[in-house]
Design an enzyme around this catalytic site. Sequence first.
Site, short mmCIF file in Angstrom:
data_model
loop_
_atom_site.label_atom_id
_atom_site.label_comp_id
_atom_site.label_asym_id
_atom_site.label_seq_id
_atom_site.Cartn_x
_atom_site.Cartn_y
_atom_site.Cartn_z
N SER A 171 47.16 36.52 29.00
CA SER A 171 46.50 36.93 30.34
C SER A 171 47.06 35.96 31.24
O SER A 171 48.02 35.57 31.50
CB SER A 171 45.18 37.36 30.13
OG SER A 171 44.56 38.01 31.10
N ASP A 328 47.50 40.55 37.35
CA ASP A 328 47.85 39.21 36.63
C ASP A 328 48.98 39.48 35.59
O ASP A 328 49.55 40.58 35.62
CB ASP A 328 46.45 38.76 36.15
CG ASP A 328 46.20 39.64 34.78
OD1 ASP A 328 46.57 40.54 34.67
OD2 ASP A 328 45.46 38.95 33.92
N SER A 432 34.57 40.39 36.81
CA SER A 432 35.72 39.44 36.76
C SER A 432 37.06 40.21 37.07
O SER A 432 37.94 40.24 36.43
CB SER A 432 35.79 38.61 35.67
OG SER A 432 35.94 39.56 34.45
#
Length: 506
Positions: A171, A328, A432
């Site tokens: 990630s 991301d 988040s």
Amino acid sequence: MGDGDVNSNLLIARSTGDAQLDQAVGQWLSWDKNPKTKEQIENLVRHGMNKELRDRLCCRLTFGTAGLRSAMGAGFCYINDLTVIQSTQGMYKYLERCFSDFRQRGFVVGYDTRGQVTSSCSSKRLAKLTAAVLLAKGVPVYLFSKYVPTPFVPYAVRQLKAAAGVMITASHNRKEDNGYKVYWENGAQITSPHDKEILKCIEECVEPWNGSWNENLVDTSPLTQDPLEEISKSYMEDLKTICYHRELNTKTNLKFIHTSFHGVGHDYVQLAFKAFGFKPPIPVPEQKDPDPDFSTVKCPNPEEGESVLELSLRLAEKESARVVVATDPDADRLAVAELQENGRWKVFTGNELAALFGWWMFRSWKANRSKEADVKNVYMLATTVSSKILKAIALKDGFHFEETLPGFKWIGSRVKDLLDNGKEVLFAFEESIGMDITFQRPPISCAMNLLLSKGYSKSFGILIPPNLIQSLVALMVYYTYGMLPLAMIAVSLIRNRCCLRVKTVK
């Protein structure tokens, strides 16, 4: 026998004075067929570096509900060819026990673009070895032929009715890391006790089986299938079902900047913009293409805010674009920034994004629902560590709100239960900057709905965005105290163009 094998045998015979370590060294040098990682251990033995050998070989990776995550390199507590093979052998053993039709349903494997030259370790190679273990046992494998966003794997598991799947990714972690993320048949990450049972199975079969190292099987076995085209097409078609104003999107002249942080997101975000009728976003050229070194950022995590968005914000100012969207490296998190009237950029939190996404999704559902649709059948979810704003909206508007334990594995599992029982889940999130519209379509679907709301606002000729914090406060005040007309909040949010990040929404 090659020179390497002779040298390994000599090193195996050399005692460190620690029986446990000697056994671990012997196992590693006997089992590891990756020349780079094997050489790393050989050099440590040769130089008598027993402490580092113990650190690397006398403990194992912990298999948790998120699967595996560690630095890449040699050793049983690192991510490498051998530990991924061992983990997949354990997965096979457990899945064979859980699913009598495992060999009919198959297994999904995806990967990102991470890699480490010094250990000859890459996500693609690890994905091929994962597939090889299963193919050697007669299990069909859906192996993506190209890097994909993490959400494609759970989506494919459900779409293809596979027993489970793995995504090779770390990630937004540092470049040295990699991981092995496991998804169950419901498309959610595994929950206990699966993790503990898989770990037991791994420990029961640590020696590689015949065929486990044969990565060429992915090219020669008739059991290998490439789901890329089918899943990508299906995913984008599904996105269109939550695009409520495509005709307006095609007419907008708004500009958006997108950065994929050297990861997998660029191609897929471009496709998603097309699905929603938008012009392509302007990519940050230095960060558009995959780069396992993440050479332009210290940390490839969009949660870090302006410090990692510097190139994006600079490009936005050059292109006169007011909004930056960041995914991301494995494209399962979304960050958004907007240029404010004072000339400063504001990067918004997951809680603030969720407040507006939740509001937008319910508003869109309400405006487009069929006559038979019942608000009592509609759900939104959040984890216990996230904002309670959706609960307030639910109490006011009549749909259901539920909380789960922290982690998307719990959200995913509960969403699947609700869908299987005929419920409609519009939105789920964790603070988040992780979000989910409908099920396993984050964050690309969220980004598209964010931009859809902007296209909607621009089409109505409302060009000057007020302060976003005022809009969020208005939203909270109304849903908490009922003090403002909903129409005022709607106009405020639409004019605002729905972009966010501060730390005030609780």
